[in-house]
Design a protein around this motif. Structure first.
Motif, PDB file in Angstrom:
ATOM      1  N   PRO A  69       0.784  -1.241   0.000  1.00 65.49           N
ATOM      2  CA  PRO A  69       0.000   0.000   0.000  1.00 65.49           C
ATOM      3  C   PRO A  69       0.817   1.293   0.000  1.00 65.49           C
ATOM      4  N   LEU A  70       0.213   2.315  -0.578  1.00 62.92           N
ATOM      5  CA  LEU A  70       0.758   3.676  -0.633  1.00 62.92           C
ATOM      6  C   LEU A  70       0.866   4.299   0.749  1.00 62.92           C
ATOM      7  N   PHE A  71      -0.135   4.024   1.593  1.00 65.27           N
ATOM      8  CA  PHE A  71      -0.177   4.662   2.911  1.00 65.27           C
ATOM      9  C   PHE A  71       0.401   3.744   3.973  1.00 65.27           C
ATOM     10  N   ILE A  72       1.241   4.324   4.827  1.00 68.03           N
ATOM     11  CA  ILE A  72       1.929   3.576   5.872  1.00 68.03           C
ATOM     12  C   ILE A  72       1.629   4.237   7.210  1.00 68.03           C
ATOM     13  N   PRO A  73       1.286   3.447   8.238  1.00 66.45           N
ATOM     14  CA  PRO A  73       1.062   4.055   9.552  1.00 66.45           C
ATOM     15  C   PRO A  73       2.365   4.720  10.010  1.00 66.45           C
ATOM     16  N   TYR A  76       5.000   2.652  11.868  1.00 68.56           N
ATOM     17  CA  TYR A  76       5.914   1.728  11.178  1.00 68.56           C
ATOM     18  C   TYR A  76       7.286   2.347  11.001  1.00 68.56           C
ATOM     19  N   SER A  88      12.242  11.714   7.822  1.00 66.94           N
ATOM     20  CA  SER A  88      11.145  12.567   8.268  1.00 66.94           C
ATOM     21  C   SER A  88      11.025  13.923   7.582  1.00 66.94           C
ATOM     22  N   LEU A  91       8.854  13.525   4.362  1.00 66.49           N
ATOM     23  CA  LEU A  91       7.575  12.829   4.351  1.00 66.49           C
ATOM     24  C   LEU A  91       6.393  13.719   3.983  1.00 66.49           C
ATOM     25  N   VAL A  93       2.393  13.779   4.704  1.00 65.40           N
ATOM     26  CA  VAL A  93       1.521  13.191   5.720  1.00 65.40           C
ATOM     27  C   VAL A  93       0.060  13.469   5.408  1.00 65.40           C
ATOM     28  N   VAL A 106      -1.423   9.094   8.438  1.00 65.32           N
ATOM     29  CA  VAL A 106      -0.659   8.104   7.687  1.00 65.32           C
ATOM     30  C   VAL A 106       0.318   8.825   6.780  1.00 65.32           C
ATOM     31  N   VAL A 108       2.670   8.955   3.304  1.00 64.46           N
ATOM     32  CA  VAL A 108       2.763   8.453   1.939  1.00 64.46           C
ATOM     33  C   VAL A 108       4.149   7.821   1.804  1.00 64.46           C
ATOM     34  N   ARG A 109       4.199   6.574   1.351  1.00 62.24           N
ATOM     35  CA  ARG A 109       5.470   5.833   1.379  1.00 62.24           C
ATOM     36  C   ARG A 109       6.634   6.590   0.729  1.00 62.24           C
ATOM     37  N   VAL A 115       6.755  -1.510   5.376  1.00 58.25           N
ATOM     38  CA  VAL A 115       5.547  -2.329   5.239  1.00 58.25           C
ATOM     39  C   VAL A 115       5.901  -3.698   4.641  1.00 58.25           C
ATOM     40  N   TYR A 119       5.278  -7.640   6.333  1.00 52.33           N
ATOM     41  CA  TYR A 119       4.646  -8.791   5.694  1.00 52.33           C
ATOM     42  C   TYR A 119       5.636  -9.932   5.456  1.00 52.33           C
TER      43      TYR A 119
ATOM     44  N   VAL B  33      -3.159  -0.075   7.041  1.00 46.11           N
ATOM     45  CA  VAL B  33      -4.121   1.020   7.204  1.00 46.11           C
ATOM     46  C   VAL B  33      -5.476   0.493   6.735  1.00 46.11           C
ATOM     47  N   MET B  37      -4.741  -2.658   0.907  1.00 44.41           N
ATOM     48  CA  MET B  37      -4.577  -4.042   0.445  1.00 44.41           C
ATOM     49  C   MET B  37      -3.142  -4.315   0.034  1.00 44.41           C
ATOM     50  N   VAL B  94      -3.395  15.568   1.978  1.00 41.34           N
ATOM     51  CA  VAL B  94      -2.060  15.749   2.551  1.00 41.34           C
ATOM     52  C   VAL B  94      -1.953  17.185   3.034  1.00 41.34           C
ATOM     53  N   HIS B  96       0.700  18.032   5.405  1.00 44.42           N
ATOM     54  CA  HIS B  96       2.085  18.273   5.796  1.00 44.42           C
ATOM     55  C   HIS B  96       3.037  17.656   4.784  1.00 44.42           C
ATOM     56  N   GLY B  98       7.462  17.804   3.707  1.00 38.87           N
ATOM     57  CA  GLY B  98       8.785  18.379   3.938  1.00 38.87           C
ATOM     58  C   GLY B  98       8.948  18.930   5.345  1.00 38.87           C
ATOM     59  N   GLU B 155      -7.182   2.182  -1.708  1.00 32.89           N
ATOM     60  CA  GLU B 155      -6.254   2.390  -2.818  1.00 32.89           C
ATOM     61  C   GLU B 155      -6.474   1.236  -3.790  1.00 32.89           C
TER      62      GLU B 155
END
Ligand SMILES: [Zn+2]
Ligand SMILES: [Zn+2]
Lengths: 471, 471
Positions: A69-73, A76, A88, A91, A93, A106, A108-109, A115, A119, B33, B37, B94, B96, B98, B155
């Protein structure tokens, strides 16, 4: 298409030339959000050809594609402290989703490493599940304050490989295989780009890696571009993500992991390594269009013959297209084909037709030769091979001419003004690296004295290093 | 791989069966998240095969691929009022980037329509630039409150085509060509899925479209799944984004645009259309692995022969793999191949070897037949064709058995309990649509009386409609 394409001469202003080529060859545009990029059809066609070849090499090395997925908690990224520190400030967010503020924002990777680690841990139970060889093609986001198309954009496209192995030797051999058989061989055979393959110094290594292997190319201005990297991560990453397995011995063991990646940045490298004052020069092996057939004028018999040649070349397995756009002069169509770096032009006019000839024009050298109509389909494939070899030879020649063997830091800095310097690593070391950095010069890679990728048992004292200014 | 795969019988609980198949066949996992998937390697291999075939069809229709940014300024979505209304509760925002709060928040694309519109306007100057035929393969995000793997995830991966044309007829013909030659032909020949191709009613049309064409498939529980859509957007979209051009007549004109898309949702359709109590059934034309060769036991001579058969099938152009995993019983390997829907198994044991035979087992019908070893490589390709045709025939038979021709709304609702109903559109109309909606039944599409996609000059009074419950 109204303004005749004028690009800044490369020697006048290299960065400006680079921008001009991207614009005039219709490779990319700036996107609406600062730092983003629209990859136009011709630029994307180059990427598709790169992808197809690299993907086949990755599969030949036994890895399989997946999608994460594109979104990461946010949590993580915190699991791997070194990691979050590195990322950071880059990123993006997401704080709102589905019309509401999210309980946990979350990210954006910036990479899918975390992630995928999560898995991998889930899928790795026993030694029978190893090696686990995964790859992903995806977009990633790293906020850029000084964006440059293809080289540094807030979003870019890449492939990232992540593998887990039962022992260190297997992991090391795999990361090395990717560096050599996927990346180096791709650069050499498809991009016609000789690259220095070597190991990064401790300072230049990827955060958390025990060894980073890199392919470094020389651009037309003598600066270096890191084209792709492959990392051994030891057990550091497995420890952070609990990638352990039940061994054949009945005990639990931590896996050994690797990661490796290449991106749309390679398009920037392609432009800067081979381009000239007339635009791009695309190596035939990569070129979406290898040959363009140009009728000199809008004459029915000439266009009909041009179409016949196009069909014959298609039948001979050449990627060819016909440019008979009626509103554009022959000169404009030639300029356009040159800008786009089409390796070979087949030009045909009424006089050629009468003489039973065409003109074959090479983009690499600018040479033009007449050829009998009847031989076009047999001559062109050999000509394409020759263009491919010539572009590679020119790049190699440039690199050799601009790589100086030196024996002091001062000479290395001077050489880095126009190209690369090569010197014994023992003359540099971590102190020397710091002093070079003051001059914006970095150690691009460490090699064995005969220019090979070092292995674990190469003695540091024997290594040579390549230093340069870099993109 | 520890628990023997037990999946809920399809007839007991269809949604639970669907989840079980996805898990046991290792197609996908829930991401970290909510609503996201992870597409596992086998699921992704299906997607890669779908992509390759659809991509070739799109290119054959003359469109080219490009790539537009993930992040879209919020203001873009506001330019098309109808659009933002449809999407705003689904947006991820989004705030935030940078390390700082952004001056203007950006939206993660729910579709690239608006940003592509912006660039189409820039690239379209003269009638010579038309038609402009673009396609993009990308991830998009639409926040989902009730996610279901492949069918509704926050997504998903898709392709979205966007084209601009000089006149209405050209736009209409292109959107129709995509619906029929790209989507319908792909569904029929690759997915072995008969689809009803028709037009959406005014109520079911895509926001801003003047005509929406759809491919509707029947799933194993009799419900409908919209598999792909192609839209004529008239001049609405061109007006919102200023896509105008200088015509051959010297005047400025608004372009006519289309858009069309298909997504990873098709994997959900594939599972639900063809799966059974033993798992997936993948049509051979699509299958990443068409044939699996299974040695009955871990015997050297048997495994050697199995390897020989694998090589012979590879040489015959079959996508084949050998499953001789030592730790797994023959029964477990058969179960696994069935779960994954591998179309044909070649099973070989010591007795077969002695008799010079193998057993060919079909996944579609469950039939098993002996075949002489010497004929495997010639028989298997024909067998694969037969499996492909049989899976299609079974899906068609199901659809015919479960599509009732009715003449009242009450009968339509009853038929929608187990399948589709077909009735004259004049018996439904907009009032009838509203009444059907109260029973969760929708008009899936409008067709000509002989089941074809209507054209602009089909009289509404002649149309029939297909109604069903839908995913
Ligand atoms: Zn574990
Ligand atoms: Zn305009």
């Amino acid at each position: 298409m109204d303004d005749v394409a004028v690009i800044t001469p490369r020697s006048n202003d290299f960065p400006r030339w680079y921008q001009d080529v991207i614009e005039k060859a219709e490779l990319a545009d700036n996107g609406p959000v600062r730092g983003s990029m629209v990859i136009r059809p011709y630029g994307y066609a180059l990427w598709e050809r790169m992808q197809a070849d690299i993907d086949a090499r990755i599969k030949a090395a036994g890895a399989v594609n997946a999608y994460f997925p594109l979104f990461i908690p946010e949590s993580y990224l915190r699991r791997e402290a070194e990691h979050v520190e590195g990322f950071s400030p880059e990123l993006a967010v997401v704080t709102h989703g589905g019309g509401k503020e999210l309980a946990e924002p979350v990210v954006v990777r910036p990479t899918s490493e975390t992630v995928i680690g999560e898995y991998m841990a889930k899928w790795t139970q026993s030694y029978r599940d190893l090696p686990l060889l995964l790859n992903q093609w995806a977009n990633v986001v790293r906020w850029e304050l000084r964006p440059r198309l293809f080289l540094r954009t807030s979003e870019f496209l890449w492939q990232e490989g992540h593998t887990a192995h039962a022992d260190e030797a297997d992991a090391a051999a795999y990361a090395r295989r990717i560096a050599l058989e996927v990346y180096r061989d791709f650069m050499v055979s498809m991009l016609a780009l000789p690259v220095f393959v070597g190991a990064k110094t401790r300072k230049e290594r990827f955060a958390g890696a025990t060894n980073t292997m890199t392919c470094e190319g020389m651009m037309g201005d003598g600066k270096a571009l890191q084209m792709a990297t492959s990392h051994e991560l030891g057990q550091n990453f497995a420890r952070a993500f609990d990638i352990d397995f039940l061994g054949a011995d009945g005990g639990r063991h931590l896996a050994w992991t690797t990661s490796w990646g290449s991106s749309t940045r390679m398009i920037g490298g392609l432009i800067m390594a081979h381009g000239d004052d007339n635009g791009l020069r695309i190596p035939p092996a990569l070129a979406p269009t290898q040959v363009i057939v140009l009728p000199v004028r809008d004459d029915e018999a000439v266009v009909a013959k041009a179409r016949e040649i196009t069909d014959a070349l298609t039948a001979a397995g050449v990627r060819v297209s016909l440019d008979a756009r009626p509103g554009l002069s022959f000169g404009r169509r030639v300029t356009d084909a040159e800008l786009k770096g089409i390796p070979v032009r087949v030009e045909i006019g009424p006089r050629d037709l009468a003489a039973g000839n065409v003109t074959l024009a090479r983009r690499d050298t600018g040479e033009k030769h007449p050829a009998p109509l009847t031989e076009v389909a047999t001559r062109v494939p050999a000509l394409l091979d020759d263009v491919q070899a010539t572009i590679y030879a020119q790049a190699l020649e440039l690199r050799e001419a601009r790589t100086a063997d030196v024996t002091s830091l001062a000479d290395a800095v001077e050489a880095a003004g126009t190209g690369f310097a090569r010197l014994p690593w023992r003359l540099v070391g971590e102190d020397g690296e710091a002093r070079l950095a003051e001059e914006s010069v970095t150690v691009r890679c460490l090699q064995t004295p005969d220019g090979e990728l070092p292995s674990a048992d190469t003695d540091d004292a024997d290594l040579v290093c390549i230093v340069a200014r870099a993109y």
